[in-house]
Write a protein that holds these residues in place. Structure first.
Motif, short mmCIF file in Angstrom:
data_model
loop_
_atom_site.label_atom_id
_atom_site.label_comp_id
_atom_site.label_asym_id
_atom_site.label_seq_id
_atom_site.Cartn_x
_atom_site.Cartn_y
_atom_site.Cartn_z
N ASP A 1 -6.80 18.85 1.46
CA ASP A 1 -7.12 17.74 2.04
C ASP A 1 -6.88 16.38 1.13
N TYR A 2 -6.32 16.80 -0.15
CA TYR A 2 -6.01 15.54 -0.93
C TYR A 2 -5.30 14.60 -0.44
N GLU A 3 -4.07 14.80 0.33
CA GLU A 3 -3.30 13.91 0.66
C GLU A 3 -4.10 12.70 1.77
N LYS A 4 -4.89 13.49 2.49
CA LYS A 4 -5.38 12.93 3.73
C LYS A 4 -6.46 12.08 2.94
N VAL A 5 -7.34 12.44 2.21
CA VAL A 5 -8.44 11.62 1.50
C VAL A 5 -7.64 10.60 0.76
N THR A 6 -6.52 10.72 0.00
CA THR A 6 -6.05 9.78 -0.91
C THR A 6 -5.61 8.60 0.27
N LYS A 7 -5.01 8.77 1.28
CA LYS A 7 -4.41 7.89 2.20
C LYS A 7 -5.60 7.14 2.64
N GLU A 8 -6.71 7.60 3.01
CA GLU A 8 -7.88 6.90 3.58
C GLU A 8 -8.53 6.20 2.27
N MET A 9 -8.49 6.71 1.28
CA MET A 9 -9.18 5.93 0.08
C MET A 9 -8.53 4.72 -0.17
N ILE A 10 -6.87 4.79 -0.05
CA ILE A 10 -6.00 3.43 -0.31
C ILE A 10 -6.37 2.57 0.51
N GLY A 11 -6.52 2.83 1.76
CA GLY A 11 -6.86 1.74 2.97
C GLY A 11 -8.11 1.09 2.81
N GLN A 12 -8.96 1.94 2.50
CA GLN A 12 -10.56 1.34 2.18
C GLN A 12 -10.54 0.47 0.87
N CYS A 13 -9.86 1.11 -0.12
CA CYS A 13 -9.86 0.21 -1.41
C CYS A 13 -9.57 -0.93 -1.47
N LEU A 14 -8.11 -1.24 -0.63
CA LEU A 14 -7.56 -2.44 -0.36
C LEU A 14 -8.32 -3.35 0.17
N ILE A 15 -9.14 -2.93 1.25
CA ILE A 15 -9.87 -3.76 2.14
C ILE A 15 -11.23 -4.39 1.05
N ASP A 16 -11.56 -3.25 0.49
CA ASP A 16 -12.92 -3.62 -0.26
C ASP A 16 -12.84 -4.51 -1.41
N THR A 17 -11.27 -4.36 -2.15
CA THR A 17 -11.26 -5.02 -3.48
C THR A 17 -10.62 -6.41 -3.31
#
Ligand SMILES: [Zn+2]
Length: 87
Positions: A51-67
């Motif tokens: 699930d690395y690819e899926k988790v990575t995509k979600e993480m990037i989206g959330q990270c950009l919103i948060d930071t």
């Protein structure tokens, strides 16, 4: 939120995954799963998770919103999930 993440980037003395000691000169990188600093060995294992690819995509989206830091900003927290850093 940004401050919190900044703190996590500071010098971890051991890998949060395998507990290996990390020296000041060892490269470390952040996990896309839990945002903890991990060693490069653990990172390559993480990359093989199905699930690395899926988790990575979600993480990037959330990270950009948060930071609110631009993607690819070397000072940005998101960046260090993909580019190893030293203390
Ligand atoms: Zn490790």
């Amino acid at each position: 939120m940004a401050d919190e993440w900044q703190e996590q980037l500071t010098c971890a003395t051991r890998c949060s995954r395998c507990d290996k000691n990390m020296g000041a000169d060892d490269q470390r990188i952040l996990s896309v799963y839990d945002h903890q600093p991990i060693c490069m060995d653990c990172k390559s294992q993480e990359e093989h998770r199905p699930d690395y690819e899926k988790v990575t995509k979600e993480m990037i989206g959330q990270c950009l919103i948060d930071t609110e830091v631009k993607w690819g900003d070397p000072q940005g927290f998101c960046y260090h999930h993909f580019y190893p850093y030293k203390c």
